[in-house]
Scaffold this active site. Sequence first.
Site, PDB file in Angstrom:
ATOM      1  N   HIS A  60       0.754  -1.175   0.016  1.00  0.00           N
ATOM      2  CA  HIS A  60       0.077  -0.119  -0.010  1.00  0.00           C
ATOM      3  C   HIS A  60       0.824   1.363  -0.065  1.00  0.00           C
ATOM      4  O   HIS A  60       0.320   2.322  -0.170  1.00  0.00           O
ATOM      5  CB  HIS A  60      -1.074  -0.172   1.060  1.00  0.00           C
ATOM      6  CG  HIS A  60      -0.488   0.115   2.612  1.00  0.00           C
ATOM      7  ND1 HIS A  60      -1.096   0.855   3.586  1.00  0.00           N
ATOM      8  CD2 HIS A  60       0.848  -0.124   3.106  1.00  0.00           C
ATOM      9  CE1 HIS A  60      -0.316   0.831   4.810  1.00  0.00           C
ATOM     10  NE2 HIS A  60       0.862   0.331   4.298  1.00  0.00           N
ATOM     11  N   HIS A  61       1.899   1.242   0.164  1.00  0.00           N
ATOM     12  CA  HIS A  61       3.067   2.384   0.130  1.00  0.00           C
ATOM     13  C   HIS A  61       3.651   2.794  -1.623  1.00  0.00           C
ATOM     14  O   HIS A  61       4.185   3.688  -1.666  1.00  0.00           O
ATOM     15  CB  HIS A  61       4.124   2.372   1.164  1.00  0.00           C
ATOM     16  CG  HIS A  61       3.760   2.337   2.360  1.00  0.00           C
ATOM     17  ND1 HIS A  61       3.023   3.457   2.991  1.00  0.00           N
ATOM     18  CD2 HIS A  61       4.019   1.666   3.550  1.00  0.00           C
ATOM     19  CE1 HIS A  61       2.982   3.408   4.270  1.00  0.00           C
ATOM     20  NE2 HIS A  61       3.378   2.067   4.515  1.00  0.00           N
ATOM     21  N   ALA A  62       3.562   1.505  -2.312  1.00  0.00           N
ATOM     22  CA  ALA A  62       4.103   1.645  -3.813  1.00  0.00           C
ATOM     23  C   ALA A  62       3.397   2.731  -4.259  1.00  0.00           C
ATOM     24  O   ALA A  62       1.991   2.547  -4.590  1.00  0.00           O
ATOM     25  CB  ALA A  62       3.983   0.135  -4.265  1.00  0.00           C
ATOM     26  N   ASN A  92      -0.495   5.635   1.325  1.00  0.00           N
ATOM     27  CA  ASN A  92      -0.373   6.573   0.257  1.00  0.00           C
ATOM     28  C   ASN A  92      -0.244   6.055  -1.312  1.00  0.00           C
ATOM     29  O   ASN A  92      -0.883   6.928  -2.010  1.00  0.00           O
ATOM     30  CB  ASN A  92       0.944   7.374   0.541  1.00  0.00           C
ATOM     31  CG  ASN A  92       2.126   6.402   0.243  1.00  0.00           C
ATOM     32  OD1 ASN A  92       2.381   5.611   1.286  1.00  0.00           O
ATOM     33  ND2 ASN A  92       3.194   6.265  -0.693  1.00  0.00           N
TER      34      ASN A  92
END
Length: 823
Positions: free
Chosen positions: A229-231, A273
Amino acid sequence: MDVEDHTDVVMHDGGILASTELDNADTSPDLSIKTEQNTEARASLAPALRGQGAKREMLDPREDLPRPPKFKHLPYVTAQTGLVYDVRMRFHVETYPAESDIHPEDPRRIHVIFEAFVNAGLAWRKGAEGPPDQYMGRIDARKVTKDEVCLVHTERHWDWIQSLASKSDEELEDELQHPGQYKQMDSVYLSPNTPFCAALSAGGAIEACRALLLGKVKNVFAVIRPPGHHAEREDVKGFCFYDNVSIAAKVCQQEFEHCRKVLVLDWDVHHGNGIQQAHYNDPNVLYISLHVHNDGTFYPELSYRDNRLPYGDRLHCGEGAGLGYNVNIPWRRHGMGDADYIYAFQQIVMPIASEFNPDLVIIAAGFDAAEGDMLGGCFVTPAGYAHMTHMLMSLAQGRVAVCLEGGYNLDSIARSACAVGRTLMGEPPDRLQGLEPVNSAVDDIKKVVRQQSKFWPCLHPKDVSARGPPQGERMHDVVRKWQATTLWDEYEMSPLFVHRESLSKSFDGQVLATSNYMDARPLLVILHDPPEMLASPDPRTGRVELHNTWLTDIVKTYVDWAAKEGFAVIDVNLPKHVTAIDDDQEHEEIDRVEHRTKEATELLSYLWDNYIELNEATHIFLMGTNTGHGAIVNFIKANEARAQRLSKVISFVEDVPLQSCKSATSDTLDGWYYGHSLVFVSDEHAFWSSDFARKIRKRFGRIFKSSAETMSEMLAAHKESVTDALLDETEDWQLTRPASPDEQQQLETELGQKSLPPLGNSALSALGHSNGNLASPGARKARFGMREESDVAEVIATIRRGQKQHWATAALDSVLSGNAAHN
């Protein structure tokens, strides 16, 4: 390394609960065969029939047999929960692991979850009891394709990740995705197996959702890594390479007509993000994230390659067609638990999600908010995760896909994931203990409700700014003008000008003083928050009617008391927000406590230099509430020598940090502060649950625990203690100061009730000759002849101390009788 190796998934059997079905029921088709014993037993259990013609008879159980089912089965009840797990995802490892420092994104993370599923009887393996359809149904993972990845990421991003497979360990140590833009990768490690494992992780998320939408399973848990979920579009970061959840959502939207709207619920402790960026303008994907934000200082904030401002605050609500479909619930501090998350679900998540009415629910299930996680610092229990899952299962006809994200305590993620798995399979969640959210969580949630109420009809009350500018004046400005008018009318208090550019804007009209502040008398300086407004708003519109609004200005009672006692007063109002000249009349947040304390400290130093130090005050008292407390302590620490002139320091602390007064250059300041301070701290303050409260040090002052909850209640509850302390400090001055009109009238009343000895009319007339000022030595001697000065002074002091009238009368009797004997 053999990527087909599955040997590590073989484990010992866990305990399987025996069936609770009764095996001894009579299933014989020949129900007419009954023994006498059975007949008697059944007759004793048969109900008595009442009414006219009622007979006692046996009920034939054949009449209660169920009819043949109309359908084969209820598909949701009998369908399995799916499970995606592939041991090959563990092959993404550090090229040069440190012996003493294990990376948080440990390959064992997915293994301990799968092992917990097996031990709990949720996942099947060879040798397990019972048929495989009683367990989670295994779903094969596959590698994601380039076309699928490019639904979210750029082709350049795909190519760079694929290139890692051909690099040596030494090359990977120095590898950068964007050379020249940073010196090291953002919280990721690389290995030749990274492209394969990342592809399996994203492909596993896709296959989990596809199996769900194809009706093969009722819900699914994808135990996958590396997380995603940060990629971002062209950035690997935060242990993440591909945005697994976003890729799966977009693939399913393309493939299935009945998957148009997707809800992504992210309960990882870090803001997702990457998911937010992927769907920021998409009205068909609702992204809701609950995460620690710390006012923009918690990861991933401050880590972006483009140096963007905080991205996970509540004000980021989407853009274009996607405006309103991005919901951030940012915690401003660590330590959130079950009560806070459940409250957020009840107030925000479930109302918005129900109104959105998704076709598919994907949970970005990071378990780093679980109690025990070293990175999250929160306290969500396995039961808490189970309850959140249970609520989400009421959406999208139960089509819920759980995809693993973060979570770095192996024991915590195993227990939390197991609780979620049990709930998916139909087991009710365990009970929760204590569901009262902390105050900061309620504040955070209500701010999100106000922001999102602009976009979602289900949320109330509505943000008043959504109706347009109110074309009015902010109430804190109105109240301060009213205070200035009232204090002028009653005590002729006028503004003190602040001729410093950095302060004049913030404190214009906020500093009021009595006209005698330069005289030789005690001076009370009060630095206080604005008066408290209590309102009962309309529950739907949020409107505040004046008849349902109350103003509580308890500080005013201290000003009244001080003026009555003859003190000089400087009243300093510390606004929580400074109205701009070009005010846009929208909702404004309270300025940060640290900023307000810094400004208040600067103001106090200015007032001391220009007004306080120059006067002839006999005593100087500083009294502060919340922000004023911090300003006073900061002033004392910065001005140790000048602070010695202070007679007493009084502080009231409700919901701001409790400041300690310790000097780096003096060993005696903390002792002096303890002897000259009264510090009242709210019972709900975090100080009382800290280690400092076990043995309170002198540097915190003379602390008193207040049972009052609000500042107004604290000021009212401890007023007598404060005023008594000030009277004790000024006792000598009280005996010599001129009497106030009220005291003079009271003393006249007392003396008029007594039978005075014959002193002659000239003595009585002397009272008028001195303008009735009985506090002056000349008037007292003329009034009482040869009476002792100290005796009459005692009567005045008795009255000034506010003691009961009969005490003053008794004292006066003693004085008069003694002087009569003397004459």
